[in-house]
Scaffold this active site. Structure first.
Site, short mmCIF file in Angstrom:
data_model
loop_
_atom_site.label_atom_id
_atom_site.label_comp_id
_atom_site.label_asym_id
_atom_site.label_seq_id
_atom_site.Cartn_x
_atom_site.Cartn_y
_atom_site.Cartn_z
CG HIS A 158 17.72 12.78 14.90
ND1 HIS A 158 17.50 13.85 14.07
CD2 HIS A 158 19.06 12.64 14.97
CE1 HIS A 158 18.66 14.35 13.67
NE2 HIS A 158 19.62 13.62 14.20
CD GLU A 167 14.27 14.33 12.88
OE1 GLU A 167 14.90 14.89 13.81
OE2 GLU A 167 14.82 13.63 12.04
NE ARG A 224 20.82 17.22 10.92
CZ ARG A 224 21.63 16.56 11.74
NH1 ARG A 224 21.60 15.23 11.79
NH2 ARG A 224 22.46 17.21 12.52
P1 NAP Z 1 31.79 14.56 7.68
O1 NAP Z 1 32.99 13.92 8.25
O2 NAP Z 1 31.84 16.00 7.31
O3 NAP Z 1 31.35 13.70 6.40
C1 NAP Z 1 30.40 14.10 5.49
C2 NAP Z 1 30.74 13.47 4.15
O4 NAP Z 1 29.70 13.80 3.22
C3 NAP Z 1 32.05 13.97 3.57
O5 NAP Z 1 32.86 12.86 3.28
C4 NAP Z 1 31.64 14.70 2.30
O6 NAP Z 1 32.61 14.44 1.29
C5 NAP Z 1 30.30 14.05 1.97
N1 NAP Z 1 29.45 14.95 1.18
C6 NAP Z 1 29.16 16.26 1.40
N2 NAP Z 1 28.36 16.73 0.42
C7 NAP Z 1 28.15 15.70 -0.42
C8 NAP Z 1 27.42 15.55 -1.63
N3 NAP Z 1 26.78 16.60 -2.18
N4 NAP Z 1 27.41 14.35 -2.24
C9 NAP Z 1 28.09 13.30 -1.72
N5 NAP Z 1 28.81 13.37 -0.58
C10 NAP Z 1 28.83 14.56 0.06
O7 NAP Z 1 30.55 14.43 8.67
P2 NAP Z 1 30.18 13.23 9.65
O8 NAP Z 1 30.70 13.54 11.00
O9 NAP Z 1 30.53 11.94 9.01
O10 NAP Z 1 28.57 13.43 9.72
C11 NAP Z 1 27.80 13.34 8.53
C12 NAP Z 1 26.37 13.77 8.77
O11 NAP Z 1 25.69 12.78 9.52
C13 NAP Z 1 26.19 15.04 9.60
O12 NAP Z 1 26.32 16.22 8.83
C14 NAP Z 1 24.80 14.89 10.17
O13 NAP Z 1 23.85 15.48 9.31
C15 NAP Z 1 24.60 13.38 10.19
N6 NAP Z 1 24.57 12.86 11.56
C16 NAP Z 1 23.41 12.33 12.03
C17 NAP Z 1 23.34 11.80 13.29
C18 NAP Z 1 22.09 11.18 13.80
O14 NAP Z 1 21.85 11.19 15.00
N7 NAP Z 1 21.27 10.60 12.96
C19 NAP Z 1 24.48 11.82 14.14
C20 NAP Z 1 25.64 12.39 13.63
C21 NAP Z 1 25.68 12.90 12.35
P3 NAP Z 1 32.90 15.50 0.11
O15 NAP Z 1 33.08 16.83 0.78
O16 NAP Z 1 34.10 14.97 -0.58
O17 NAP Z 1 31.69 15.46 -0.77
#
Ligand code: NAP
Length: 322
Positions: A287, A268, A239
Site C-alpha cells: 500500500h 493489511e 482498496r
Molecule cells: P476521485 O477523483 O474521486 O476518483 C474516483 C473515480 O471513481 C471517480 O471518477 C468516480 O466516477 C469513480 N467511481 C466511483 N464509484 C464508482 C463505481 N461504482 N463504478 C465505477 N466508477 C466509480 O478519487 P482519486 O483521487 O482518483 O482516488 C481514487 C481512489 O484511489 C481513492 O478513493 C483511494 O481508495 C484510492 N487510492 C489509493 C492509494 C494507494 O496508496 N494505493 C492512493 C491514493 C488513492 P463516478 O462518480 O462518475 O462514478
C-alpha cells in the site's frame, strides 16, 4: 486560554506539524509503522478536539459517541472508507482528506506496477538475487508489451486521469469506466468510455482506481475475471475490498488471466503466507501508492492545515462532503 488538543495516530514528520503546533497542543502515537491500538485511540479521542488519522484507524460511531469535543478528523489519505461519515455528520464533525496532492505520485506507482507486472521486473530481480542467472535465453523472463496495448481504467477520477496521460505517452489505447462519463477527458485525452463488462473483455491491462463504497466492494469477482482476456493483467491501486481475492487467486493460477499487480489487500498488512503473495505472476506492494517522501509530507501538512483551520472556526481546505 488552553490550546485545543490534537491527537495524531502515527509518528509524523515534526516539521510538517509546526504551524499546527502554534495553535494546538499536539501529541502523537510514538511509532511510524505500528498502528495506535484501539484502546489508546479511544482514550485519546475522548479528550481530543481533533484527530489526525491513518486509513488503518476505524473512526466509527462507538468511537465518536465517546468523543464529545472532537470538531475535526483529518485522514492522511484521499480515500475515507475507514470513517463512518454518517456518524461524523451526526456528531457535527468535519472530516477532511487529502485529494489532488497525491494524484501524480499515485498515478506513477500505478503505472510502475503495471509495467512491473507486464515485464516481470520484480520476478526477474528476485531471480538474479536467488543465484539463477547462468546464461541468456531468447525467451528468458519474457513478459508482455505495454505499448500499443489497451488499458482499461475503472474509476477514472483524478488518479485515473493522470494514469491515462501516462498511458497515452506509451501509445496505449485507453478505455475507462465510471458511473458518469467525462466528455472533457474523452476530447482532451482521446480516451473512450466503455460499459464495465465491455472494458473487461477488451482490455489488456485493467486498473482499478475507484473509491471503496458499497457499490465497488467485490466489484472484481469471479464473473469479472471470467470476462477478462487470458493475456490480461489486473492491477489494483484502490482498496483491497474491491476484489474477491479467492476469485483472483483462481484466475491467476488457472490461466484465466496472465497476472496481477496489487498495492492493496483486503487485510493489511497482508500475511506473507497469503496465497496471492506466493505467486511469481502476482507483484505485491505494501500500500505505497502515494508513498514518495515529498507527497507524504505534503499530505501531512494538508492534514495539519485543515485541523488548524477548523479549530479556528474557519472552513477546511479539503473537507469530505458529508
Ligand atoms: P476521485 O477523483 O474521486 O476518483 C474516483 C473515480 O471513481 C471517480 O471518477 C468516480 O466516477 C469513480 N467511481 C466511483 N464509484 C464508482 C463505481 N461504482 N463504478 C465505477 N466508477 C466509480 O478519487 P482519486 O483521487 O482518483 O482516488 C481514487 C481512489 O484511489 C481513492 O478513493 C483511494 O481508495 C484510492 N487510492 C489509493 C492509494 C494507494 O496508496 N494505493 C492512493 C491514493 C488513492 P463516478 O462518480 O462518475 O462514478
Amino acid at each position: 486560554m488552553t490550546k485545543p488538543y490534537v491527537y495524531i495516530t502515527r509518528k509524523l514528520d515534526e516539521a510538517s506539524l509546526t504551524p499546527l503546533k502554534e495553535v494546538a497542543h499536539v501529541e502523537m502515537w510514538p511509532s511510524e509503522d505500528e498502528p495506535c491500538p484501539r484502546e489508546e485511540l479511544e482514550t485519546q479521542a475522548a479528550k481530543a478536539d481533533a484527530l489526525l488519522t491513518m486509513l488503518s484507524d476505524q473512526i466509527d460511531e462507538p468511537l465518536l459517541s465517546k468523543a464529545p469535543n472532537i470538531k475535526v478528523v483529518a485522514n492522511l489519505a484521499v480515500g475515507y472508507d475507514n470513517i463512518d461519515l454518517e456518524a461524523a455528520k451526526k456528531h457535527g464533525i468535519t472530516v477532511c482528506h487529502t485529494p489532488d496532492v497525491l494524484t501524480e505520485s499515485t498515478a506513477d506507482l500505478a503505472f510502475a506496477l503495471l509495467m512491473a507486472s507486464a515485464r516481470r521486473i520484480v520476478e526477474a530481480s528476485d531471480w538474479i538475487k536467488d543465484g539463477n542467472w547462468t546464461g541468456w535465453g531468447p525467451l528468458l523472463l519474457a513478459g508482455a508489451d505495454v505499448h500499443h496495448k489497451t488499458l482499461g481504467i475503472v474509476g477514472m477520477g483524478s488518479i485515473g486521469t493522470a494514469l491515462a496521460k501516462r498511458a497515452k505517452g506509451f501509445n496505449m489505447n485507453v478505455l475507462y469506466h465510471n458511473r458518469s462519463r467525462k466528455p472533457e477527458a474523452e476530447a482532451q485525452l482521446g480516451v473512450t468510455y466503455a460499459a464495465f463488462e465491455e472494458l473487461l473483455k477488451q482490455s489488456d491491462f485493467i486498473v482499478c482506481l475507484t473509491p471503496l463504497t458499497p457499490e465497488t466492494k467485490d466489484m472484481f469477482n469471479e464473473k469479472a475475471f471470467d470476462l477478462m482476456k487470458n493475456s490480461a493483467y489486473f492491477i489494483n491501486v484502490s482498496r483491497g475490498q474491491t476484489v474477491n481475492e479467492d476469485a483472483l487467486y483462481e484466475a491467476v493460477t488457472t490461466g484465466k488471466i496472465a497476472g496481477a499487480g496489487l498495492d492493496v489487500f483486503r487485510q493489511e498488512p497482508v500475511s506473507p503466507s497469503h496465497p496471492l503473495t506466493t505467486l511469481p505472476n502476482v507483484t505485491v506492494l505494501p500500500h505505497i501508492g502515494s508513498a514518495s517522501v515529498e507527497t507524504r509530507k505534503t499530505m501531512m501538512r494538508l492534514c495539519a492545515e485543515n485541523i488548524a483551520l477548523v479549530l479556528q472556526d474557519e472552513p477546511a481546505k479539503t473537507p469530505v462532503r458529508l
